[in-house]
Design an enzyme around this catalytic site. Structure first.
Site, PDB file in Angstrom:
ATOM      1  N   ASP A 450       0.848  -1.164   0.000  1.00  0.00           N
ATOM      2  CA  ASP A 450       0.000   0.000   0.000  1.00  0.00           C
ATOM      3  C   ASP A 450       0.892   1.224   0.000  1.00  0.00           C
ATOM      4  O   ASP A 450       1.649   1.438   0.936  1.00  0.00           O
ATOM      5  CB  ASP A 450      -0.876  -0.033   1.260  1.00  0.00           C
ATOM      6  N   TYR A 492      -1.782 -14.190  13.027  1.00  0.00           N
ATOM      7  CA  TYR A 492      -0.506 -14.091  13.725  1.00  0.00           C
ATOM      8  C   TYR A 492      -0.362 -12.674  14.265  1.00  0.00           C
ATOM      9  O   TYR A 492      -0.326 -11.701  13.508  1.00  0.00           O
ATOM     10  CB  TYR A 492       0.627 -14.416  12.744  1.00  0.00           C
ATOM     11  N   HIS A 660      16.554 -29.454 -50.361  1.00  0.00           N
ATOM     12  CA  HIS A 660      16.142 -28.052 -50.286  1.00  0.00           C
ATOM     13  C   HIS A 660      17.282 -27.139 -49.865  1.00  0.00           C
ATOM     14  O   HIS A 660      17.204 -26.460 -48.849  1.00  0.00           O
ATOM     15  CB  HIS A 660      14.941 -27.908 -49.342  1.00  0.00           C
ATOM     16  N   HIS A 700      12.828 -18.649 -52.441  1.00  0.00           N
ATOM     17  CA  HIS A 700      11.584 -19.358 -52.136  1.00  0.00           C
ATOM     18  C   HIS A 700      11.707 -20.500 -51.122  1.00  0.00           C
ATOM     19  O   HIS A 700      10.707 -20.943 -50.572  1.00  0.00           O
ATOM     20  CB  HIS A 700      10.930 -19.881 -53.422  1.00  0.00           C
ATOM     21  N   ASP A 812       9.954 -24.524 -59.765  1.00  0.00           N
ATOM     22  CA  ASP A 812      10.260 -25.313 -58.570  1.00  0.00           C
ATOM     23  C   ASP A 812      10.450 -26.793 -58.922  1.00  0.00           C
ATOM     24  O   ASP A 812      11.252 -27.482 -58.309  1.00  0.00           O
ATOM     25  CB  ASP A 812       9.116 -25.133 -57.560  1.00  0.00           C
TER      26      ASP A 812
HETATM   27 ZN   LIG Z   1      11.561 -25.361 -53.893  1.00  0.00          ZN
END
Ligand SMILES: [Zn+2]
Length: 953
Positions: A450, A492, A660, A700, A812
């Protein structure tokens, strides 16, 4: 009701306002049933006005004849198309009598049923036998279909008897009418009761009646008439909307009539746990005072409903009274006020110090009882109304709290501080603490107190999560309302003893997250405007803790997200640092100028050329040569060093999985170059679109990890977490990497573009890279076919977008358009990559798809299927759009044939142990030597493959 004086009119206005608010409070204005809300509202408003006037009339009636007239008037306002109303009133405690014409409710029939059952009855008419002949024409069954007869008994709940019966013929009432009628019924009952009471009072002194009324007044008749006159006057003045003003008037009346120095009303709280006082004498207290009801004589008054005097109360209670009154009372009369509706004590009316030092007499008690006989209803309903208002106010306060809390989500400490302030204000607590549960150390931690935040970790306050009051609440998850802290076993005292602070009472509640898990505990100490925290505070705390829980959970989440963003930013920075292209590399690449494509290979610009034959080191120059040959460097004024840096950076952006990798990206880009050189793409696409296609080819598969999209999702990879909601997980990552490279200092080859072109370029690259997801290709295949059927139109934006997607996919998969040895080698690489993903999936306990499973995949079959269903249709389409690309389709088809031919040699599943498909070439070479490919064999195959290209380098 003749003309009213201005004063009366003003008074009426006030009463009307009270009734209005009372009506809206009980829901007479309910949800609109009409289609047109405005009309409905206007309609309701004017009806409400009429109802108010009618109810106002009703509230002021004290005699039988006006009661009858007014009941009729009011019903005509509330119910639709009322044809007639007949009112029976109770006489001599058993006879229900109608005045017009004079007769009683018959002993049998529906009217009697309604009386006996004390329930409202709606029917389509009554039998002639139970009707007076004057009523028959209007009420005999059967009535026209839209007409109904309503029989309404008004029941005095206290006496459990019907005090009036109302007979109505009107249009069939709607649900809304019924609801209105429910409310009206209460008002009618009150009016009838009042008239009956007044009648009784007037009749009794003349000896007409004698019975055992609960309040048996003994004084002389003249006194009564006088008292009634005064009470009526008082009642007329009780129009205020707030309970305090009403109390002032009643108290003033009581002080005068009982000859007391001072009076007050001790109101009983809803939960019967407390007495509270708002007005003492002629003073409205700034803040209401409340005290417990559990002990002492006042509690007994509430229980037994019997009056007491000062002699009855304990010393402690006297002390309490003295502090409340501000003087020592020498005499007192405390009379219970019983609610007519609930039959419970709702207040204690206390009068103090009878003037002239006299004792309070029975007559005083009668005066008080007589007074509340008429005023308790107004008082209790106004109190209820005020409570509603208070609730409304608290709701608004809570909403404000929620708003405040949700604007501090960025910093938990500030949020907690806000929570402390709001909790303290809402509950009127002296102190508030909030602990957060640390699950690791199993401790409750308070960093915010507080009045401030402790930034120092050493000074934060930690307590075991299962000890004390807060610990108990954290463990049980239940709110704890402790009325007397010192007597509670969990409290307490040590802290109080050392600080001198005195804890009186505590309201401790859990703060939970959305999953109902306790994440913290809030502790409110010492209610400042009451003896302890009440039920209302508990409800408020519960509602409040929900807001707290959500906002804390979100705040912690926000922090985590922030950290995660930071970490990701850091990781990206690190990656970019390691990808960094040195200036020496750039200089070296550009040292001998850009090599013309013819120098790389005489067939470099022909479909038969195999770009994979180029060495890895030569590929960056290969890219620069293509850029130059397509005129991009000149057209777009691309800075050479930037371009060189960009190419080297993209090359580094690829990892090294079997397939890849950068060599794939390079060969895909080269195929794009081939399309440009051989198919006159400039007649089909805009320049910027061709550049976008080429750059997309380069980028890509950036940062491909040799695993596909479904693997990212199944393994819950970071990439899936980032992109799975949008689909095409890997493709989105490739694009993101491309942008990261462009954003790296000195790598933005589009830096000289206008803002518009730059945006267009990025949009194109995104769309083209996303199109490399074969799932995307399959989705648009129909559209592609349709475009080929209707004929390509360069001016059609959709056609251009579709064409870009098709060209990208052709690039591709372009390995399939090369010679047999290339396609065979690519199969080797692809399945090597697939099988290692399959192995990973098996290790994760998942079952890989057949083509990824080295124990199940039968390569020739998979290859043939792939070529037939994916590759061949693509190059077929390309051929339809570009007749000059026919050779591509033919070679793909020839390769498919070859796969069929070698399949008999292929007796294994998966790959041989050396991961090589070389043995397939023996078959191929054998066929070649037998002249199986005819004259074209050399051109179609031998020249395309690695060995043939290499000696040119
Ligand atoms: Zn590719």
């Amino acid at each position: 009701m003749s003309e009213a004086t201005p004063l009366e009119q003003n008074k009426c206005g006030c009463i009307k306002r009270r009734i209005e608010s009372g009506i809206s409070a009980v829901g007479m204005i309910s949800a609109s049933v009409n289609d047109d809300p405005t009309r409905e509202r206007n309609c309701r408003a004017s009806l409400l006005q009429l109802e108010c006037d009618a109810l106002l009339q009703l509230a002021s009636i004290v005699d039988v004849s006006s009661l009858q007239t007014t009941i009729k008037d009011v019903l005509r306002v509330v119910l639709p198309n009322v044809e007639c109303v007949f009112v029976y009133l109770l006489e001599e405690e058993s006879r229900l009598r109608c005045e017009d014409p004079p007769h009683e409710v018959p002993m049998e029939g529906k009217l009697r049923d309604a009386v006996n059952q004390q329930k409202r009855l709606v029917c389509v008419g009554l039998s002639p036998s139970e009707l007076h002949e004057k009523h028959r024409s209007a009420l005999t069954t059967p009535l026209p279909p839209d007409k109904r007869v309503l029989i309404i008994p008004l029941v005095d709940l206290e006496e459990a008897m019907v005090i009036s019966l109302i007979l109505i013929c009107c249009k069939a009432p709607t649900e809304q009418d019924e609801q209105n009628l429910n409310v009206l019924e209460k008002h009618l009952t009150v009016a009838c009761k009042r008239v009956r009471n007044v009648q009784r009072c007037f009749k009794r002194p003349h000896g007409h009646q004698s019975h055992n009324a609960p309040v048996e007044p003994k004084p002389q008749p003249e006194d009564y008439r006088e008292l009634d006159r005064k009470i009526l006057q008082l009642c007329g003045e009780l129009y205020d909307l707030d309970a305090a003003s009403l109390q002032l008037k009643v108290i003033n009346y009581l002080q005068k009539e009982t000859q007391s120095q001072c009076c007050c009303l001790l109101l009983v709280s809803e939960d019967n746990q407390q007495l509270f006082c708002q007005v003492v004498g002629d003073k409205v207290l700034e803040e209401e005072i409340s005290f417990p009801l559990m002990f002492g004589r006042f509690g007994q008054v509430v229980e037994t409903k019997k009056s007491i005097t000062l002699q009855d109360v304990s010393q402690e209670e006297r002390g309490l009274l003295s502090s409340l009154l501000g003087f020592e009372p020498s005499s007192m009369l405390c009379v219970p006020v019983v609610s007519q509706a609930r039959g419970q004590v709702v207040a204690l009316a206390c009068t103090f110090n009878k003037l002239g030092g006299l004792r309070y007499m029975d007559a005083d008690e009668h005066v008080i009882q007589h007074c509340f006989c008429y005023t308790s209803t107004v008082l209790t309903s106004t109190l209820a109304f005020q409570k509603e208002q208070k609730l409304k106010f608290e709701c608004q306060a809570l909403l404000q709290v929620a708003k405040n809390l949700f604007t501090h989500l960025d910093d938990v400490s500030v949020l907690l501080q806000e929570i402390i302030v709001e909790a303290r204000n809402l509950s009127n607590a002296e102190i508030c603490s909030v602990f957060l549960l640390d699950r690791v150390s199993h401790e409750l931690v308070a960093k915010v107190f507080d009045g401030g935040v402790v930034s120092d970790d050493e000074k934060e306050f930690r307590i075991p999560a299962d000890q004390g009051i807060a610990g108990h609440v954290a463990t049980t998850g239940k709110i704890l309302n402790i009325k007397d802290a010192y007597s509670h076993p969990l409290f307490y005292r040590g802290v109080d003893d050392s600080t001198g602070f005195r804890t009186r009472n505590i309201l401790c509640f859990p703060i939970k997250d959305e999953n109902e898990e306790v994440i913290g505990v809030a502790e409110l100490v010492n209610k400042t405007n009451g003896p302890w925290f009440n039920r209302f505070d508990e409800d408020l705390a519960t509602a409040f803790s929900i807001y707290c829980g959500i906002s804390i959970a979100h705040s912690l989440l926000y922090k985590k997200v922030h950290e995660a963003q930071f970490r990701s930013h850091l990781a990206n920075e690190m990656m970019m640092y390691h990808m960094k292209v040195s200036e020496e590399e750039v200089t070296k690449l550009l040292s001998t100028g850009i090599e013309p494509v013819q120098v790389i290979h005489p067939n470099f610009a022909e479909f038969v050329y195999t770009p994979r034959s180029l060495s890895d080191d030569s590929t960056p120059m290969g890219v620069l040569s293509m850029f130059e040959d397509m005129g991009f460097i000149n057209t777009y004024k691309i800075d050479l060093r930037t371009l060189a840096r960009f190419c080297l950076m993209v090359k580094k952006g690829y990892r090294d999985p079997p397939y890849h990798n950068w060599m794939h990206a390079f060969s895909v880009s080269h195929f794009c170059y081939l399309l440009y050189k051989n198919l006159e793409l400039a007649n089909y696409l805009e320049d910027i679109e061709i550049l976008a296609l080429f750059v997309s080819c380069m980028c890509h598969d950036l940062d491909h990890r040799g695993t596909n999209n479904s693997f990212q999702v199944d393994s819950q990879s970071v990439l899936a977490a980032l992109y799975s909601s949008e689909g095409s997980v890997m493709e989105r990552h490739h694009f993101a990497q491309a942008i990261a490279i462009l954003n790296t200092h000195g790598c933005n080859i589009f830096e000289k573009f206008s803002r518009k072109d730059y945006q267009r370029m990025l949009d194109l690259i995104r769309d083209i890279i996303l199109a490399t997801d074969l799932a995307h290709h399959l989705r648009i295949f129909k559209d592609l076919q349709k475009m080929a059927d209707v004929g390509y139109n360069q001016k059609n934006q959709t056609h251009r977008s579709l064409l870009l997607c098709l060209l990208m996919t052709s690039c591709d998969l372009s390995d399939q358009t090369k010679g047999w040895k290339t396609t065979r080698k690519i199969a080797e690489l692809i399945y090597k990559e697939f099988f290692s993903q399959g192995d990973l999936e098996k290790a994760m306990g998942n079952r890989p798809s057949e083509m990824m499973d080295r124990e199940k995949a039968y390569i020739p079959e998979l290859q043939i299927s792939f070529m037939e269903h994916i590759a061949m249709p693509i190059y077929k389409l390309l051929q339809e759009l570009f007749p000059r690309s026919a050779e591509l389709y033919e070679r793909v088809a020839a390769n498919r044939e070859q796969w069929a031919k070698v399949s008999n040699k292929f007796t294994i599943r998966g790959l041989p142990s050396n991961n090589s498909l070389d043995f397939l070439d023996e078959e191929f070479e054998l066929l070649q030597s037998q002249g199986a490919f005819g004259d074209e064999s050399h051109r179609m195959n031998g020249c395309l493959d690695d060995d043939c290209n290499k000696h040119h380098q």
